[in-house]
Write a protein that holds these residues in place. Structure first.
Motif, PDB file in Angstrom:
ATOM      1  N   ASP A   1     -10.880   4.768  -5.101  1.00 22.61           N
ATOM      2  CA  ASP A   1     -10.241   3.675  -4.664  1.00 22.61           C
ATOM      3  C   ASP A   1      -9.542   3.697  -3.192  1.00 22.61           C
ATOM      4  O   ASP A   1      -8.879   2.731  -2.878  1.00 22.61           O
ATOM      5  N   THR A   2      -9.430   4.929  -2.771  1.00 27.80           N
ATOM      6  CA  THR A   2      -8.847   4.906  -1.343  1.00 27.80           C
ATOM      7  C   THR A   2      -9.651   4.214  -0.463  1.00 27.80           C
ATOM      8  O   THR A   2     -10.721   4.101   0.039  1.00 27.80           O
ATOM      9  N   ALA A   3      -8.781   3.184   0.272  1.00 36.19           N
ATOM     10  CA  ALA A   3      -9.490   2.249   1.231  1.00 36.19           C
ATOM     11  C   ALA A   3      -8.317   1.524   2.016  1.00 36.19           C
ATOM     12  O   ALA A   3      -7.104   1.471   1.421  1.00 36.19           O
ATOM     13  N   VAL A   4      -8.696   0.865   3.014  1.00 37.41           N
ATOM     14  CA  VAL A   4      -7.622  -0.311   3.570  1.00 37.41           C
ATOM     15  C   VAL A   4      -8.184  -1.485   2.603  1.00 37.41           C
ATOM     16  O   VAL A   4      -9.263  -1.851   2.595  1.00 37.41           O
ATOM     17  N   TYR A   5      -6.976  -2.148   2.250  1.00 37.36           N
ATOM     18  CA  TYR A   5      -7.321  -3.291   1.433  1.00 37.36           C
ATOM     19  C   TYR A   5      -6.869  -4.493   2.197  1.00 37.36           C
ATOM     20  O   TYR A   5      -5.843  -4.652   2.640  1.00 37.36           O
ATOM     21  N   TYR A   6      -7.991  -5.416   2.279  1.00 32.72           N
ATOM     22  CA  TYR A   6      -7.375  -6.603   2.891  1.00 32.72           C
ATOM     23  C   TYR A   6      -7.467  -7.966   1.901  1.00 32.72           C
ATOM     24  O   TYR A   6      -8.539  -7.901   1.014  1.00 32.72           O
ATOM     25  N   CYS A   7      -6.802  -8.948   2.151  1.00 36.36           N
ATOM     26  CA  CYS A   7      -6.756 -10.209   1.631  1.00 36.36           C
ATOM     27  C   CYS A   7      -7.420 -11.247   2.432  1.00 36.36           C
ATOM     28  O   CYS A   7      -7.564 -11.155   3.836  1.00 36.36           O
ATOM     29  N   ALA A   8      -8.256 -12.312   2.005  1.00 36.62           N
ATOM     30  CA  ALA A   8      -8.828 -13.249   2.462  1.00 36.62           C
ATOM     31  C   ALA A   8      -8.567 -14.673   1.847  1.00 36.62           C
ATOM     32  O   ALA A   8      -8.274 -14.521   0.788  1.00 36.62           O
ATOM     33  N   ALA A   9      -8.744 -15.504   2.591  1.00 32.96           N
ATOM     34  CA  ALA A   9      -8.668 -16.897   2.347  1.00 32.96           C
ATOM     35  C   ALA A   9      -9.993 -17.826   2.815  1.00 32.96           C
ATOM     36  O   ALA A   9     -10.434 -17.703   3.971  1.00 32.96           O
ATOM     37  N   ASP A  10     -10.113 -18.636   1.813  1.00 34.03           N
ATOM     38  CA  ASP A  10     -11.164 -19.717   2.197  1.00 34.03           C
ATOM     39  C   ASP A  10     -11.284 -21.037   1.655  1.00 34.03           C
ATOM     40  O   ASP A  10     -10.635 -20.940   0.490  1.00 34.03           O
ATOM     41  N   ARG A  11     -11.519 -21.998   2.614  1.00 34.93           N
ATOM     42  CA  ARG A  11     -11.242 -23.455   2.050  1.00 34.93           C
ATOM     43  C   ARG A  11     -12.542 -23.781   1.248  1.00 34.93           C
ATOM     44  O   ARG A  11     -12.125 -24.972   0.574  1.00 34.93           O
ATOM     45  N   GLY A  12     -13.325 -22.745   0.889  1.00 33.07           N
ATOM     46  CA  GLY A  12     -14.263 -23.559   0.033  1.00 33.07           C
ATOM     47  C   GLY A  12     -13.874 -22.877  -1.463  1.00 33.07           C
ATOM     48  O   GLY A  12     -12.860 -22.885  -1.620  1.00 33.07           O
TER      49      GLY A  12
ATOM     50  N   GLY B   1      -4.345   1.988   1.038  1.00 27.36           N
ATOM     51  CA  GLY B   1      -4.149   2.515  -0.296  1.00 27.36           C
ATOM     52  C   GLY B   1      -4.723   3.823  -0.354  1.00 27.36           C
ATOM     53  O   GLY B   1      -5.774   4.111  -0.219  1.00 27.36           O
ATOM     54  N   THR B   2      -3.871   5.066  -0.848  1.00 33.11           N
ATOM     55  CA  THR B   2      -4.660   6.316  -0.881  1.00 33.11           C
ATOM     56  C   THR B   2      -4.218   6.712  -2.215  1.00 33.11           C
ATOM     57  O   THR B   2      -3.045   6.854  -2.629  1.00 33.11           O
ATOM     58  N   VAL B   3      -5.343   7.445  -2.701  1.00 37.16           N
ATOM     59  CA  VAL B   3      -5.113   7.966  -4.085  1.00 37.16           C
ATOM     60  C   VAL B   3      -5.482   9.396  -4.163  1.00 37.16           C
ATOM     61  O   VAL B   3      -6.587   9.882  -3.714  1.00 37.16           O
TER      62      VAL B   3
ATOM     63  N   GLY C   1       0.729  -1.172   0.031  1.00 37.19           N
ATOM     64  CA  GLY C   1      -0.020   0.112  -0.136  1.00 37.19           C
ATOM     65  C   GLY C   1       0.876   1.282   0.069  1.00 37.19           C
ATOM     66  O   GLY C   1       1.953   1.231   0.222  1.00 37.19           O
ATOM     67  N   GLY C   2       0.320   2.190  -0.307  1.00 34.03           N
ATOM     68  CA  GLY C   2       0.767   3.544  -0.177  1.00 34.03           C
ATOM     69  C   GLY C   2      -0.183   4.804  -0.746  1.00 34.03           C
ATOM     70  O   GLY C   2      -1.363   4.660  -0.938  1.00 34.03           O
ATOM     71  N   VAL C   3       0.764   6.050  -1.022  1.00 27.86           N
ATOM     72  CA  VAL C   3      -0.051   6.912  -1.690  1.00 27.86           C
ATOM     73  C   VAL C   3       0.558   7.230  -2.945  1.00 27.86           C
ATOM     74  O   VAL C   3       1.447   7.278  -3.379  1.00 27.86           O
ATOM     75  N   VAL C   4      -0.747   7.282  -3.898  1.00 26.14           N
ATOM     76  CA  VAL C   4      -0.260   7.701  -5.307  1.00 26.14           C
ATOM     77  C   VAL C   4      -1.244   8.513  -6.039  1.00 26.14           C
ATOM     78  O   VAL C   4      -2.405   8.763  -5.582  1.00 26.14           O
ATOM     79  N   GLN C   5      -0.765   9.207  -7.155  1.00 25.49           N
ATOM     80  CA  GLN C   5      -1.637  10.300  -7.552  1.00 25.49           C
ATOM     81  C   GLN C   5      -2.653   9.466  -8.666  1.00 25.49           C
ATOM     82  O   GLN C   5      -2.396   8.418  -8.962  1.00 25.49           O
ATOM     83  N   ALA C   6      -3.934  10.116  -8.594  1.00 27.73           N
ATOM     84  CA  ALA C   6      -4.817   9.541  -9.791  1.00 27.73           C
ATOM     85  C   ALA C   6      -4.172   9.308 -10.918  1.00 27.73           C
ATOM     86  O   ALA C   6      -3.494  10.040 -11.527  1.00 27.73           O
ATOM     87  N   GLY C   7      -4.632   8.080 -11.508  1.00 25.17           N
ATOM     88  CA  GLY C   7      -4.115   7.597 -12.721  1.00 25.17           C
ATOM     89  C   GLY C   7      -3.029   6.729 -12.490  1.00 25.17           C
ATOM     90  O   GLY C   7      -2.587   6.150 -13.563  1.00 25.17           O
ATOM     91  N   GLY C   8      -2.490   6.639 -11.231  1.00 26.13           N
ATOM     92  CA  GLY C   8      -1.312   5.753 -10.941  1.00 26.13           C
ATOM     93  C   GLY C   8      -1.290   4.584 -10.853  1.00 26.13           C
ATOM     94  O   GLY C   8      -2.623   3.954 -10.637  1.00 26.13           O
ATOM     95  N   SER C   9      -0.525   3.718 -10.361  1.00 28.54           N
ATOM     96  CA  SER C   9      -0.897   2.377  -9.984  1.00 28.54           C
ATOM     97  C   SER C   9      -0.128   1.767  -8.495  1.00 28.54           C
ATOM     98  O   SER C   9       0.964   2.728  -8.222  1.00 28.54           O
ATOM     99  N   LEU C  10      -0.781   0.682  -8.047  1.00 28.43           N
ATOM    100  CA  LEU C  10      -0.124   0.204  -6.925  1.00 28.43           C
ATOM    101  C   LEU C  10      -0.276  -1.297  -7.173  1.00 28.43           C
ATOM    102  O   LEU C  10      -1.175  -1.852  -7.743  1.00 28.43           O
ATOM    103  N   ARG C  11       0.892  -2.140  -6.601  1.00 32.76           N
ATOM    104  CA  ARG C  11       0.791  -3.484  -6.772  1.00 32.76           C
ATOM    105  C   ARG C  11       0.586  -3.895  -5.269  1.00 32.76           C
ATOM    106  O   ARG C  11       1.810  -3.862  -4.400  1.00 32.76           O
TER     107      ARG C  11
END
Length: 121
Positions: free
Chosen positions: A90-101, A117-119, A9-19
């Motif tokens: 798109d500014t938000a806290v991004y969470y990953c999740a896992a499921d056995r289903g 992630g902050t835009v 996560g990080g801070v990026v300008q509109a139109g930019g990218s994050l991975r």
């Protein structure tokens, strides 16, 4: 069980990218369906993208389709979210999740701690 740790996560300008990355512990990563959710300030957590155990199938929320790409590397126990053409909404806290289903849902058992992630406009 699986433990998940997000990064990228990080801070990026509109139109930019994050991975974003999500590193999973254990040797059973390939047995979990994986996904990304996000929570904007003052709002509920919402679905962003999901991927099946093999990585062969993906699904996206309409708001990110065509801009975000979810992928996984089972050999590295890592989930990714490539985010392009970012918008302030798109500014938000991004969470990953896992499921056995077959798919992750908002009720999945395993969650990371989140990465911000902050835009800027």
């Amino acid at each position: 069980q699986v433990q998940l740790v997000e990064s990228g996560g990080g801070v990026v300008q509109a139109g930019g990218s994050l991975r974003l990355s999500c590193a999973a512990s254990g040797r059973t990563f390939s047995t979990y369906a994986m996904g990304w959710f996000r929570q904007a300030p003052g709002k509920e957590r919402t679905f962003v993208a999901a991927i099946t155990r093999s990585g062969g199938n993906t699904v996206y929320a309409g708001s990110v389709k065509g801009r975000f790409t979810i992928s996984r590397d089972n050999a590295k126990n890592t989930l990714y979210l490539q985010m392009n053409s970012l918008k302030p909404e798109d500014t938000a806290v991004y969470y990953c999740a896992a499921d056995r289903g077959l798919v992750v849902t908002s009720r999945s058992d395993y969650w990371g701690q989140g990465t911000q992630g902050t835009v800027s406009s």
